[in-house]
Design a protein around this motif. Structure first.
Motif, PDB file in Angstrom:
ATOM      1  N   ARG A  27      -2.725  17.340  14.685  1.00 27.85           N
ATOM      2  CA  ARG A  27      -3.196  16.070  14.109  1.00 27.85           C
ATOM      3  C   ARG A  27      -3.934  16.170  13.265  1.00 27.85           C
ATOM      4  N   SER A  28      -3.841  14.704  12.297  1.00 22.73           N
ATOM      5  CA  SER A  28      -4.993  15.120  10.918  1.00 22.73           C
ATOM      6  C   SER A  28      -5.816  14.279  11.204  1.00 22.73           C
ATOM      7  N   GLU A  29      -6.613  14.370  10.700  1.00 23.30           N
ATOM      8  CA  GLU A  29      -7.892  13.257  10.688  1.00 23.30           C
ATOM      9  C   GLU A  29      -8.846  12.956   9.264  1.00 23.30           C
ATOM     10  N   ARG A  30      -9.075  11.759   9.463  1.00 19.34           N
ATOM     11  CA  ARG A  30      -9.704  11.337   7.854  1.00 19.34           C
ATOM     12  C   ARG A  30     -10.391  10.122   7.821  1.00 19.34           C
ATOM     13  N   ASP A  31     -11.424   9.914   8.038  1.00 20.39           N
ATOM     14  CA  ASP A  31     -12.430   8.274   7.784  1.00 20.39           C
ATOM     15  C   ASP A  31     -12.127   7.956   9.222  1.00 20.39           C
ATOM     16  N   GLY A  32     -12.174   9.098  10.013  1.00 22.35           N
ATOM     17  CA  GLY A  32     -11.888   8.130  11.089  1.00 22.35           C
ATOM     18  C   GLY A  32     -10.310   7.808  11.690  1.00 22.35           C
ATOM     19  N   VAL A  33      -9.670   7.797  10.648  1.00 17.07           N
ATOM     20  CA  VAL A  33      -7.887   7.676  11.046  1.00 17.07           C
ATOM     21  C   VAL A  33      -7.453   8.547  11.572  1.00 17.07           C
ATOM     22  N   ARG A  34      -6.724   8.700  12.425  1.00 17.67           N
ATOM     23  CA  ARG A  34      -5.956   9.575  12.858  1.00 17.67           C
ATOM     24  C   ARG A  34      -4.479   9.357  12.582  1.00 17.67           C
ATOM     25  N   HIS A  35      -3.882  10.652  12.476  1.00 13.65           N
ATOM     26  CA  HIS A  35      -2.329  10.822  11.727  1.00 13.65           C
ATOM     27  C   HIS A  35      -1.397  11.802  12.539  1.00 13.65           C
ATOM     28  N   VAL A 201      12.563  37.462  17.168  1.00 14.46           N
ATOM     29  CA  VAL A 201      11.432  36.999  17.957  1.00 14.46           C
ATOM     30  C   VAL A 201      11.030  35.497  18.168  1.00 14.46           C
ATOM     31  N   GLN A 202      11.611  34.641  17.868  1.00 14.00           N
ATOM     32  CA  GLN A 202      12.811  33.260  18.651  1.00 14.00           C
ATOM     33  C   GLN A 202      12.863  33.517  18.876  1.00 14.00           C
ATOM     34  N   ALA A 203      13.227  33.964  19.939  1.00 16.01           N
ATOM     35  CA  ALA A 203      13.889  34.200  21.479  1.00 16.01           C
ATOM     36  C   ALA A 203      13.204  34.326  22.344  1.00 16.01           C
ATOM     37  N   GLU A 204      12.463  35.682  22.350  1.00 18.31           N
ATOM     38  CA  GLU A 204      11.505  35.914  22.900  1.00 18.31           C
ATOM     39  C   GLU A 204      10.470  35.333  24.175  1.00 18.31           C
ATOM     40  N   ALA A 205      10.546  35.423  25.070  1.00 16.88           N
ATOM     41  CA  ALA A 205       9.320  35.145  25.788  1.00 16.88           C
ATOM     42  C   ALA A 205       8.510  35.767  26.026  1.00 16.88           C
ATOM     43  N   HIS A 206       7.583  35.431  25.993  1.00  9.03           N
ATOM     44  CA  HIS A 206       5.439  34.962  26.377  1.00  9.03           C
ATOM     45  C   HIS A 206       4.621  34.077  27.228  1.00  9.03           C
ATOM     46  N   ASP A 207       4.408  34.703  28.178  1.00  7.28           N
ATOM     47  CA  ASP A 207       3.410  33.848  28.519  1.00  7.28           C
ATOM     48  C   ASP A 207       2.116  32.911  28.141  1.00  7.28           C
ATOM     49  N   TRP A 208       1.353  31.761  27.567  1.00  3.71           N
ATOM     50  CA  TRP A 208       1.127  31.267  26.650  1.00  3.71           C
ATOM     51  C   TRP A 208      -0.090  30.482  27.065  1.00  3.71           C
ATOM     52  N   PRO A 209      -1.127  30.642  26.625  1.00  5.86           N
ATOM     53  CA  PRO A 209      -2.153  30.145  27.408  1.00  5.86           C
ATOM     54  C   PRO A 209      -1.967  28.113  27.033  1.00  5.86           C
ATOM     55  N   VAL A 210      -1.942  27.537  28.188  1.00  5.39           N
ATOM     56  CA  VAL A 210      -2.364  25.857  27.916  1.00  5.39           C
ATOM     57  C   VAL A 210      -3.188  25.202  26.954  1.00  5.39           C
ATOM     58  N   GLU A 211      -4.284  26.372  26.633  1.00  4.90           N
ATOM     59  CA  GLU A 211      -4.660  25.467  25.497  1.00  4.90           C
ATOM     60  C   GLU A 211      -3.981  25.347  24.149  1.00  4.90           C
ATOM     61  N   LEU A 212      -2.965  26.288  24.190  1.00  2.84           N
ATOM     62  CA  LEU A 212      -2.446  26.345  22.700  1.00  2.84           C
ATOM     63  C   LEU A 212      -1.596  24.744  22.512  1.00  2.84           C
ATOM     64  N   PHE A 213      -1.350  24.164  23.593  1.00  2.00           N
ATOM     65  CA  PHE A 213      -0.534  23.022  23.147  1.00  2.00           C
ATOM     66  C   PHE A 213      -1.100  21.847  23.605  1.00  2.00           C
ATOM     67  N   ALA A 214      -2.457  21.556  24.103  1.00  4.74           N
ATOM     68  CA  ALA A 214      -3.505  20.431  24.174  1.00  4.74           C
ATOM     69  C   ALA A 214      -3.552  19.978  22.540  1.00  4.74           C
ATOM     70  N   GLU A 215      -3.431  18.733  22.342  1.00  3.49           N
ATOM     71  CA  GLU A 215      -3.432  18.138  21.063  1.00  3.49           C
ATOM     72  C   GLU A 215      -5.010  18.575  20.131  1.00  3.49           C
ATOM     73  N   ARG A 216      -4.714  18.862  19.448  1.00  2.00           N
ATOM     74  CA  ARG A 216      -5.869  19.423  18.499  1.00  2.00           C
ATOM     75  C   ARG A 216      -5.554  18.454  16.802  1.00  2.00           C
ATOM     76  N   VAL A 217      -7.319  18.127  16.579  1.00  2.00           N
ATOM     77  CA  VAL A 217      -7.055  17.362  15.203  1.00  2.00           C
ATOM     78  C   VAL A 217      -7.961  17.850  14.821  1.00  2.00           C
ATOM     79  N   TRP A 218      -7.269  18.094  13.087  1.00  2.00           N
ATOM     80  CA  TRP A 218      -7.489  18.977  11.516  1.00  2.00           C
ATOM     81  C   TRP A 218      -8.323  17.377  10.863  1.00  2.00           C
ATOM     82  N   HIS A 219      -9.951  18.149  10.900  1.00  2.00           N
ATOM     83  CA  HIS A 219     -10.183  17.191  10.169  1.00  2.00           C
ATOM     84  C   HIS A 219     -10.448  17.159   8.306  1.00  2.00           C
TER      85      HIS A 219
END
Length: 633
Positions: A27-35, A201-219
């Motif tokens: 997500r992006s955020e500016r002036d309190g509005v998320r997109h 590499v696109q098709a290669e499997a890997h064990d990822w930390p679940v927090e990588l996929f949490a909603e992330r806001v870029w201000h």
């Protein structure tokens, strides 16, 4: 099946699946509005991405519909243009991703990457790449470089990307993604971001930390002006007698147009606009001078010649804006440059304010409280603007025969369009004519790509603009030259039921370069669409029987044809009505009828020696203008 390792907080995914899941959560955020940072993904699949990104997008579509919608493109360059136009309409707060195969599919995106980076617009490019393991090298479409095996055609993206990385191993993906998001959401450094993805590499499997996929806001930051820099800027402005503002795209991207209006009205400083900045002030505001520079209005350029201080806000000062450094002719002219990018803030030896446009305009308005230009200067700006508006009206109403002038076509589109509608253009003679003639009534109503001025941007860009703003009608103005470069995304508009109104202006050649060719004494050589004459051996025979309207109809587009300006008005009004897909209005114009003069110049060097008298005369004119260039040191 996706495996989650409960105790370890890990999830097992392929690199491509992890990438798609990550993008959907940004997500992006500016002036309190998320997109949503990524509103979707364009793609054309080949062996370099179909088993990776293609498979991951399919799973995402089935697993969480709408999280990252997929759009099927027809040309890789076109899908980058559409994504860039989307980002521009959304003021750089949201964009689209683009995935391609390796080889030609990837390099087709290089032009789009250059356009996005030059225009400081965020777009994420995901080209497939060669095998990281090199197990079967050279693979299909692989470039073999004897200097090293770590080189691929994707290295062509490096100079045209604001950020580039190649993910050789799954472990590298997280840092690559975070670096990409940092650049995409930074208004000072944004542009095309390229993550090259080896197909294995696109098709290669890997064990990822679940927090990588949490909603992330870029201000998205709004840096305020440094106090000392603000004081320096205020001192320069207060000492001015004939200041002017040059409003660039940064004013619109920062959503600073209302603050610019307040600043102009409080101080009386008139406002001129670059191509990207057009719409910063309504065309009918008494302090709106309109376009400045080589394709500017006489109002803006006459004020520019006498301006002792130029306040550039969010502008790169391209050669068209400065008329190749001849527009600002006052011997003691000084520049105050407000920009989030230091690169632009220090141009022309200016007093730089590295800060957000809106926040700086607020600070300047407060700091100049009680100060204003002389009433006579306000009146001069208003009178010159009114005179130019009369010139525009005459250009709109030429009634030229047997076919209309291009200025008449622009006038009718302006008349039929609603105030919030959008006009899209990019290359040829129309961007210059639109810059000086279009009456802009909304900050997002004018969308002309003139940083790269890329032929072929128009239709793809119109598609992206409409996806970004479905509540507005989008008028795509394209000449026959640009149409022949890239019209394929009309099929995408048909497929998606997206209404764009394409105005196809047929003038039997490259009108803009034809006029420039005349100006440099090259007699329109190679700029007209003609048969080769069997006697002369030259391209000066009869007009080619190309039916571009018929071509559009063959792609599934509704087509309306007009022969006169009145028929064109009727057709355009018909096109404005409810539609479930694209509609194209075809009209022929006379390429030899120019728009009103800007009383300006553009530096295109003319041959120093020539047998042609036309070239020798053009050289004399060139040298006479060349002496007016300023170094601004």
């Amino acid at each position: 099946m996706i495996v989650t390792l409960e105790g370890a907080g890990l999830v097992r995914l392929t690199v491509a699946q992890a990438l798609v899941r990550f993008l959907a959560a940004q997500r992006s955020e500016r002036d309190g509005v998320r997109h949503k940072l990524f509103a979707g993904c364009f793609g054309i699949f080949g062996h370099g991405n179909v088993a990776g990104i293609g498979q991951a997008l399919l799973e995402a579509e089935l697993r969480t519909p709408g999280a990252l919608p997929y759009y099927q493109a027809r040309n890789e360059q076109g899908m980058v243009h559409a994504s860039t136009a989307f980002a521009r309409m959304r003021n750089r707060l949201s964009t689209l991703a683009c995935t391609s195969s390796i080889g030609p599919g990837a390099t087709n995106m290089v032009t789009g990457a250059a356009l996005a980076t030059i225009n400081r617009l965020p777009v994420l490019l995901l080209p497939g790449d060669v095998f990281a393991t090199r197990v079967a090298s050279p693979v299909l479409q692989e470039l073999e470089d004897p200097r090293g095996y770590d080189v691929s055609v994707n290295d062509a993206f490096r100079p045209v990307s604001a950020f580039f990385d190649r993910v050789w191993r799954p472990e590298q993906l997280s840092s690559a993604l975070l670096g990409a998001m940092r650049v995409l959401t930074d208004p000072a450094t944004t542009g095309a971001v390229t993550l090259a993805l080896p197909q294995d590499v696109q098709a290669e499997a890997h064990d990822w930390p679940v927090e990588l996929f949490a909603e992330r806001v870029w201000h998205v930051r709004r840096p305020v002006p440094e106090p000392a820099a603000l004081i320096r800027a205020l001192d320069v402005i207060r000492a001015a007698r004939r200041p002017m503002v040059v409003a660039g795209g940064g004013v619109i991207y920062a959503e600073a147009t209302e603050q610019l209006r307040v600043f102009a009205e409080a101080t009386g400083i008139p406002v001129a606009e670059t191509q990207a900045g057009k719409g910063s002030l309504r065309y009918d505001h008494p302090l709106a001078l309109g376009a400045v520079g080589s394709t500017g209005t006489t109002a803006a350029n006459r004020i520019a010649r006498q301006a002792d201080v130029v306040i550039g806000i969010g502008t790169r000062y391209s050669d068209f804006t400065t008329a190749s450094r001849t527009a600002f002719a006052h011997p003691g002219v000084r520049f105050v440059n407000v920009n989030v990018a230091t690169l632009d803030a220090v141009k022309h030896a200016g007093v730089g304010v590295v800060a957000d446009a809106r926040e700086t305009l607020r600070a300047l308005t407060e700091g100049l409280s009680g100060w204003s230009v002389a009433d006579s200067y306000r009146e001069l700006a208003g009178r010159l603007a009114a005179e130019w508006d009369g010139t525009v009206q005459r250009a709109y109403a030429l009634r030229h025969t047997p076919v209309p002038a291009q200025s008449e076509v622009i006038g009718v589109v302006n008349e039929v369009a609603d105030p919030r509608d959008v006009v899209v253009c990019a290359a040829g003679s129309m961007p210059g004519d639109l810059h000086k003639l279009w009456r802009t009534r909304d900050p997002k109503g004018y969308h002309v790509e003139y940083g790269y001025s890329c032929m072929g941007y128009e239709i793809a860009g119109g598609l992206g603009a409409k996806i970004a703003a479905p509540d507005r009608d989008v008028f795509v103005m394209v000449g026959d030259g640009s149409y022949l470069m890239m019209a394929q995304e009309l099929v995408t508009a048909v497929q998606e039921g997206i209404k764009i109104i394409v105005v196809l202006v047929q003038n039997q050649g490259f009108a803009s370069i034809g006029a420039l060719s005349d100006a440099v004494g090259a007699q329109r050589f190679g700029t007209r669409y003609r048969y080769r004459d069997p006697d002369s051996g030259r391209l000066d025979g009869d007009v080619l029987p190309v039916d571009l309207a018929g071509n559009a109809a063959s792609l599934g587009v509704e087509v309306l044809r007009a022969r006169t300006i009145d028929e064109f008005r009727d057709a355009l009004r018909q096109a404005k009505g409810p539609r479930s897909g694209p509609v194209l209005v075809h009209v022929e114009t006379d390429p030899l009828v120019p728009a009103p003069s800007s009383e300006s110049w553009w530096d295109v060097p003319v041959a120093e020696v020539a047998e042609l008298d036309s070239t020798r005369q053009a050289r004399k004119s060139y040298e006479a203008n060349k002496v007016n260039q300023r170094p601004f040191l």
